[in-house]
Each structure stands twice: as C-alpha cells, then as structure tokens.
Scaffold this motif. Sequence first.
Motif, PDB file in Angstrom:
ATOM      1  N   ALA A   1       0.834  -1.208   0.000  1.00 14.12           N
ATOM      2  CA  ALA A   1       0.000   0.000   0.000  1.00 14.12           C
ATOM      3  C   ALA A   1       0.869   1.259   0.000  1.00 14.12           C
ATOM      4  CB  ALA A   1      -0.938  -0.006   1.206  1.00 14.12           C
ATOM      5  N   LEU A   2       1.979   1.238   0.716  1.00 17.18           N
ATOM      6  CA  LEU A   2       2.896   2.387   0.725  1.00 17.18           C
ATOM      7  C   LEU A   2       3.467   2.652  -0.668  1.00 17.18           C
ATOM      8  CD1 LEU A   2       4.808   1.882   4.089  1.00 17.18           C
ATOM      9  CD2 LEU A   2       3.375   3.836   3.478  1.00 17.18           C
ATOM     10  N   PHE A   3       3.810   1.596  -1.390  1.00 15.12           N
ATOM     11  CA  PHE A   3       4.338   1.778  -2.737  1.00 15.12           C
ATOM     12  C   PHE A   3       3.267   2.310  -3.686  1.00 15.12           C
ATOM     13  CE2 PHE A   3       7.858  -0.920  -1.286  1.00 15.12           C
ATOM     14  CZ  PHE A   3       8.917  -0.149  -1.728  1.00 15.12           C
ATOM     15  N   ARG A   4       2.018   1.862  -3.537  1.00 18.85           N
ATOM     16  CA  ARG A   4       0.935   2.397  -4.365  1.00 18.85           C
ATOM     17  C   ARG A   4       0.703   3.877  -4.051  1.00 18.85           C
ATOM     18  NH1 ARG A   4      -1.335  -2.549  -2.918  1.00 18.85           N
ATOM     19  NH2 ARG A   4      -2.777  -1.527  -1.465  1.00 18.85           N
ATOM     20  N   LEU A   5       0.715   4.224  -2.765  1.00 14.06           N
ATOM     21  CA  LEU A   5       0.532   5.615  -2.360  1.00 14.06           C
ATOM     22  C   LEU A   5       1.657   6.480  -2.915  1.00 14.06           C
ATOM     23  CD1 LEU A   5      -0.838   7.875  -0.753  1.00 14.06           C
ATOM     24  CD2 LEU A   5       0.461   7.109   1.260  1.00 14.06           C
ATOM     25  N   ARG A   6       2.867   5.997  -2.815  1.00 20.91           N
ATOM     26  CA  ARG A   6       4.023   6.739  -3.341  1.00 20.91           C
ATOM     27  C   ARG A   6       3.838   7.025  -4.827  1.00 20.91           C
ATOM     28  NH1 ARG A   6       8.877   5.226  -5.896  1.00 20.91           N
ATOM     29  NH2 ARG A   6      10.505   6.750  -5.557  1.00 20.91           N
ATOM     30  N   GLU A   7       3.440   6.039  -5.586  1.00 19.78           N
ATOM     31  CA  GLU A   7       3.239   6.230  -7.028  1.00 19.78           C
ATOM     32  C   GLU A   7       2.139   7.256  -7.303  1.00 19.78           C
ATOM     33  OE1 GLU A   7       5.216   5.257  -9.494  1.00 19.78           O
ATOM     34  OE2 GLU A   7       6.434   4.549  -7.826  1.00 19.78           O
ATOM     35  N   ARG A   8       1.041   7.204  -6.552  1.00 16.50           N
ATOM     36  CA  ARG A   8      -0.038   8.190  -6.721  1.00 16.50           C
ATOM     37  C   ARG A   8       0.470   9.602  -6.431  1.00 16.50           C
ATOM     38  NH1 ARG A   8      -3.177   4.455  -3.975  1.00 16.50           N
ATOM     39  NH2 ARG A   8      -3.170   5.711  -2.077  1.00 16.50           N
ATOM     40  N   GLN A   9       1.221   9.739  -5.335  1.00 16.96           N
ATOM     41  CA  GLN A   9       1.727  11.060  -4.977  1.00 16.96           C
ATOM     42  C   GLN A   9       2.718  11.574  -6.021  1.00 16.96           C
ATOM     43  OE1 GLN A   9       3.096  11.350  -0.915  1.00 16.96           O
ATOM     44  NE2 GLN A   9       1.026  11.141  -0.096  1.00 16.96           N
ATOM     45  N   LEU A  10       3.590  10.722  -6.493  1.00 17.29           N
ATOM     46  CA  LEU A  10       4.573  11.165  -7.487  1.00 17.29           C
ATOM     47  C   LEU A  10       3.913  11.530  -8.814  1.00 17.29           C
ATOM     48  CD1 LEU A  10       7.572   8.784  -6.763  1.00 17.29           C
ATOM     49  CD2 LEU A  10       7.363  11.224  -6.199  1.00 17.29           C
ATOM     50  N   ARG A  11       2.857  10.797  -9.200  1.00 22.37           N
ATOM     51  CA  ARG A  11       2.143  11.139 -10.434  1.00 22.37           C
ATOM     52  C   ARG A  11       1.468  12.505 -10.326  1.00 22.37           C
ATOM     53  NH1 ARG A  11       0.523   5.681 -10.510  1.00 22.37           N
ATOM     54  NH2 ARG A  11      -1.478   6.254  -9.607  1.00 22.37           N
ATOM     55  N   ALA A  12       1.044  12.878  -9.116  1.00 25.80           N
ATOM     56  CA  ALA A  12       0.296  14.123  -8.914  1.00 25.80           C
ATOM     57  C   ALA A  12       1.149  15.272  -8.379  1.00 25.80           C
ATOM     58  CB  ALA A  12      -0.868  13.852  -7.964  1.00 25.80           C
ATOM     59  N   ILE A  13       2.437  15.048  -8.146  1.00 28.00           N
ATOM     60  CA  ILE A  13       3.275  16.040  -7.473  1.00 28.00           C
ATOM     61  C   ILE A  13       3.315  17.377  -8.230  1.00 28.00           C
ATOM     62  CG2 ILE A  13       5.518  15.405  -8.500  1.00 28.00           C
ATOM     63  CD1 ILE A  13       5.115  16.010  -4.788  1.00 28.00           C
ATOM     64  N   ALA A  14       3.195  17.339  -9.533  1.00 30.35           N
ATOM     65  CA  ALA A  14       3.241  18.586 -10.314  1.00 30.35           C
ATOM     66  C   ALA A  14       2.090  19.522  -9.952  1.00 30.35           C
ATOM     67  CB  ALA A  14       3.228  18.281 -11.805  1.00 30.35           C
ATOM     68  N   SER A  15       1.005  18.984  -9.424  1.00 27.16           N
ATOM     69  CA  SER A  15      -0.137  19.829  -9.042  1.00 27.16           C
ATOM     70  C   SER A  15       0.203  20.742  -7.860  1.00 27.16           C
ATOM     71  CB  SER A  15      -1.361  18.975  -8.707  1.00 27.16           C
ATOM     72  OG  SER A  15      -1.151  18.238  -7.522  1.00 27.16           O
ATOM     73  N   LEU A  16       1.304  20.448  -7.169  1.00 25.48           N
ATOM     74  CA  LEU A  16       1.734  21.274  -6.042  1.00 25.48           C
ATOM     75  C   LEU A  16       2.715  22.370  -6.459  1.00 25.48           C
ATOM     76  CD1 LEU A  16       2.343  18.508  -3.327  1.00 25.48           C
ATOM     77  CD2 LEU A  16       0.257  19.841  -3.755  1.00 25.48           C
ATOM     78  N   ARG A  17       3.178  22.306  -7.694  1.00 26.17           N
ATOM     79  CA  ARG A  17       4.204  23.244  -8.167  1.00 26.17           C
ATOM     80  C   ARG A  17       3.740  24.692  -8.012  1.00 26.17           C
ATOM     81  NH1 ARG A  17       5.436  21.243 -13.140  1.00 26.17           N
ATOM     82  NH2 ARG A  17       6.824  19.820 -12.074  1.00 26.17           N
ATOM     83  N   GLY A  18       4.578  25.498  -7.384  1.00 25.67           N
ATOM     84  CA  GLY A  18       4.311  26.910  -7.225  1.00 25.67           C
ATOM     85  C   GLY A  18       3.281  27.259  -6.158  1.00 25.67           C
ATOM     86  N   ARG A  19       2.801  26.263  -5.428  1.00 28.89           N
ATOM     87  CA  ARG A  19       1.750  26.491  -4.434  1.00 28.89           C
ATOM     88  C   ARG A  19       2.333  26.477  -3.026  1.00 28.89           C
ATOM     89  NH1 ARG A  19      -3.109  24.639  -6.952  1.00 28.89           N
ATOM     90  NH2 ARG A  19      -4.260  25.636  -5.274  1.00 28.89           N
ATOM     91  N   ASP A  20       1.769  27.304  -2.153  1.00 25.35           N
ATOM     92  CA  ASP A  20       2.097  27.222  -0.731  1.00 25.35           C
ATOM     93  C   ASP A  20       1.413  25.982  -0.173  1.00 25.35           C
ATOM     94  OD1 ASP A  20       3.497  29.626  -0.815  1.00 25.35           O
ATOM     95  OD2 ASP A  20       1.787  30.815  -0.127  1.00 25.35           O
ATOM     96  N   LEU A  21       2.079  25.315   0.756  1.00 19.14           N
ATOM     97  CA  LEU A  21       1.513  24.124   1.385  1.00 19.14           C
ATOM     98  C   LEU A  21       1.294  24.395   2.867  1.00 19.14           C
ATOM     99  CD1 LEU A  21       3.632  21.302  -0.291  1.00 19.14           C
ATOM    100  CD2 LEU A  21       1.549  22.426  -1.114  1.00 19.14           C
TER     101      LEU A  21
END
Length: 121
Positions: free
Chosen positions: A74-94
């Motif tokens: 499950a951790l590896f699946r979550l990691r892949e989901r997060q890495l696929r979507a990481i560009a959506s965080l570009r330039g944004r405050d977190l």
Amino acid sequence: MPHPAPRRLQRPRHARRSPRGAIYVGTRSPWASPFSSRTFGHVAAVQLHRSWLTGSIGHHELKLCGFNEREVAALFRLRERQLRAIASLRGRDLICWCPGASRWCHADTLIALANAERIAA
C-alpha cells in the motif's frame, strides 16, 4: 515579475479555511505522510517520508520499520499516486500543522519535489 517561492505555512488550530491558493497537506489529506510522529517521533517520521518519497528506502527497510507485506504494498501504491500528482503542487504554498519555525516537516519535501529542487537525503 517573478513569482515568490512556494512556502510552508502553519495551519492555525481554529482555521476554517486555508489561504487562497494554498494546499493543505496534513492529516487526512491525499498528501499526508504515512509515517506517524506518534510511532516514529517527529524528526524520524519526516526523514522516513523524505526517504520513502524519493525512493531511498525500499521493501526491506519498510519491513524493518514494522510494516507488514500488505502495508508495504500500500505504501508503494501511495508513493506512485503522490509522485504522479506532485506537479499539481508546483508553485503552491503548502499548509500543515508543523510550526513554521520547525526544520522538520514533510511539506518541505513535497515543495522541493514539486518545484524540482535537490533534496538532501
């Protein structure tokens, strides 16, 4: 005019809304760290998150951390989901719950990856 660098913001305990354009990455969000501070301690949890998300730790190390086979998968699946979507965080405050002055926050790892900075392991 250049855009200001994305930054990590601390979520106030009684905040109802995040600042405009900021993304919440704390508990119960799709970006929450799967490494609990209660289990590993705050600094170790942040370090584990960085190592996990950057691919520096694998199956064996996760098992040594106490995760079972199903949890590791499950951790590896979550990691892949997060890495696929990481560009959506570009330039944004977190936003997360960590104090702004803390050197240790998984949001810093997300900001660095999303904005293609080099991350020290």
